[in-house]
Design a protein around this motif. Structure first.
Motif, mmCIF file in Angstrom:
data_model
loop_
_atom_site.group_PDB
_atom_site.id
_atom_site.type_symbol
_atom_site.label_atom_id
_atom_site.label_comp_id
_atom_site.label_asym_id
_atom_site.label_seq_id
_atom_site.Cartn_x
_atom_site.Cartn_y
_atom_site.Cartn_z
ATOM 1 N N MET A 222 0.663 -1.218 0.275
ATOM 2 C CA MET A 222 -0.156 0.100 0.099
ATOM 3 C C MET A 222 1.313 0.989 -0.314
ATOM 4 S SD MET A 222 -3.227 -0.716 2.791
ATOM 5 C CE MET A 222 -3.219 0.985 2.014
ATOM 6 N N LEU B 292 -3.759 2.999 -5.196
ATOM 7 C CA LEU B 292 -4.713 1.943 -4.581
ATOM 8 C C LEU B 292 -5.157 1.285 -6.234
ATOM 9 C CD1 LEU B 292 -6.333 3.370 -1.463
ATOM 10 C CD2 LEU B 292 -4.411 1.427 -1.553
ATOM 11 N N ASN B 293 -5.958 0.713 -5.880
ATOM 12 C CA ASN B 293 -6.926 0.105 -6.981
ATOM 13 C C ASN B 293 -7.576 1.321 -8.036
ATOM 14 O OD1 ASN B 293 -9.487 -0.453 -8.124
ATOM 15 N ND2 ASN B 293 -8.591 -2.940 -8.668
ATOM 16 N N GLN C 266 -10.901 1.713 -6.473
ATOM 17 C CA GLN C 266 -11.219 1.728 -5.138
ATOM 18 C C GLN C 266 -10.858 2.689 -4.460
ATOM 19 O OE1 GLN C 266 -7.967 -0.398 -3.808
ATOM 20 N NE2 GLN C 266 -8.965 -2.403 -3.445
ATOM 21 N N ILE D 153 -10.707 -2.024 1.692
ATOM 22 C CA ILE D 153 -9.507 -1.617 0.588
ATOM 23 C C ILE D 153 -8.487 -2.198 1.404
ATOM 24 C CG2 ILE D 153 -7.615 0.573 0.266
ATOM 25 C CD1 ILE D 153 -9.915 2.426 -0.292
ATOM 26 N N ASN E 76 -6.479 -5.470 -0.535
ATOM 27 C CA ASN E 76 -4.203 -4.943 -0.632
ATOM 28 C C ASN E 76 -3.217 -5.609 0.790
ATOM 29 O OD1 ASN E 76 -3.613 -2.359 -2.600
ATOM 30 N ND2 ASN E 76 -5.652 -2.044 -1.558
#
Length: 211
Positions: free
Chosen positions: A1, A73-74, A77, A206, A210
């Protein structure tokens, strides 16, 4: 992350800080009902300014998300969390505007309690988002999210008692109209807390994805 682009985390943090500022202003507004119309008007404007600032941050986040090849992050997300935070701010603004629309001239003890709960939840949300970028603080983030969810759960009982009290007392048409206005006002306050809980749940998702 660990962030590939720290700007994402900085903007998410700034976004949540605007929400917290709006929640604090909402608490002061509700406390001012029936005390000072001038203070109420000024606090409504303060909340509107925080909402406008939050909207700009949201727009900057979405623009950065669209233009960036690499995100910390994605993408989904980041997008979801941004909208969740925005929903909290919008709900706070709805409460402020409802005070004028429904001519709420005094705050009940339950309304003040719900407003204090909102500040509590938003403060924890801000802290949770601030810790999101650091893997070592993931447990702290989870704990804060759980606390937000518990605040929302406790608020349900407060709202139930508040609404029950409105209709336990018989009165004339004026009293009945006030009961309907206050019921809607409580519902809008509940909406803020539900939106805070939704943001916390997104943060938990999240962290899980992750980990």
């Amino acid at each position: 992350m660990l962030p590939k682009r720290a700007e994402f985390f900085e903007l998410l943090a700034a976004h949540s800080e605007r929400v917290l500022a709006g929640a604090n202003a909402m608490l002061r507004l509700i406390t001012s009902l029936g005390v000072s119309k001038e203070d109420v008007a000024a606090l409504v404007e303060e909340i509107n300014m925080n909402e406008a600032s939050a909207d700009q941050i949201k727009a900057d986040l979405l623009t950065m998300l669209h233009k960036s090849f690499v995100t910390p992050l994605n993408r989904d997300q980041v997008y979801k969390l941004t909208l969740d935070i925005d929903n909290v701010m919008n709900a706070v603004q709805d409460v402020a505007q409802a005070a004028s629309i429904y001519n709420i001239t005094e705050a009940s003890s339950q309304s003040r309690e719900l407003a204090a709960m909102t500040v509590d939840a938003c403060a924890r949300l801000t802290r949770a988002i601030a810790s999101l970028k650091e893997r070592a603080r993931s447990q702290e983030t989870v704990d804060l999210c759980v606390e937000i969810e518990r605040i929302e759960e406790k608020s349900v009982a407060v709202i139930y008692q508040a609404i029950k009290g409105l209709f336990d007392r018989e009165g004339d048409d004026v009293a009945a109209l006030r009961a309907m206005r206050m019921r809607q006002f409580y519902s809008l306050q509940e909406k803020v807390l539900r939106a805070s809980k939704k943001s916390a749940q997104t943060l938990e998702e999240i962290l899980l994805q992750n980990s």
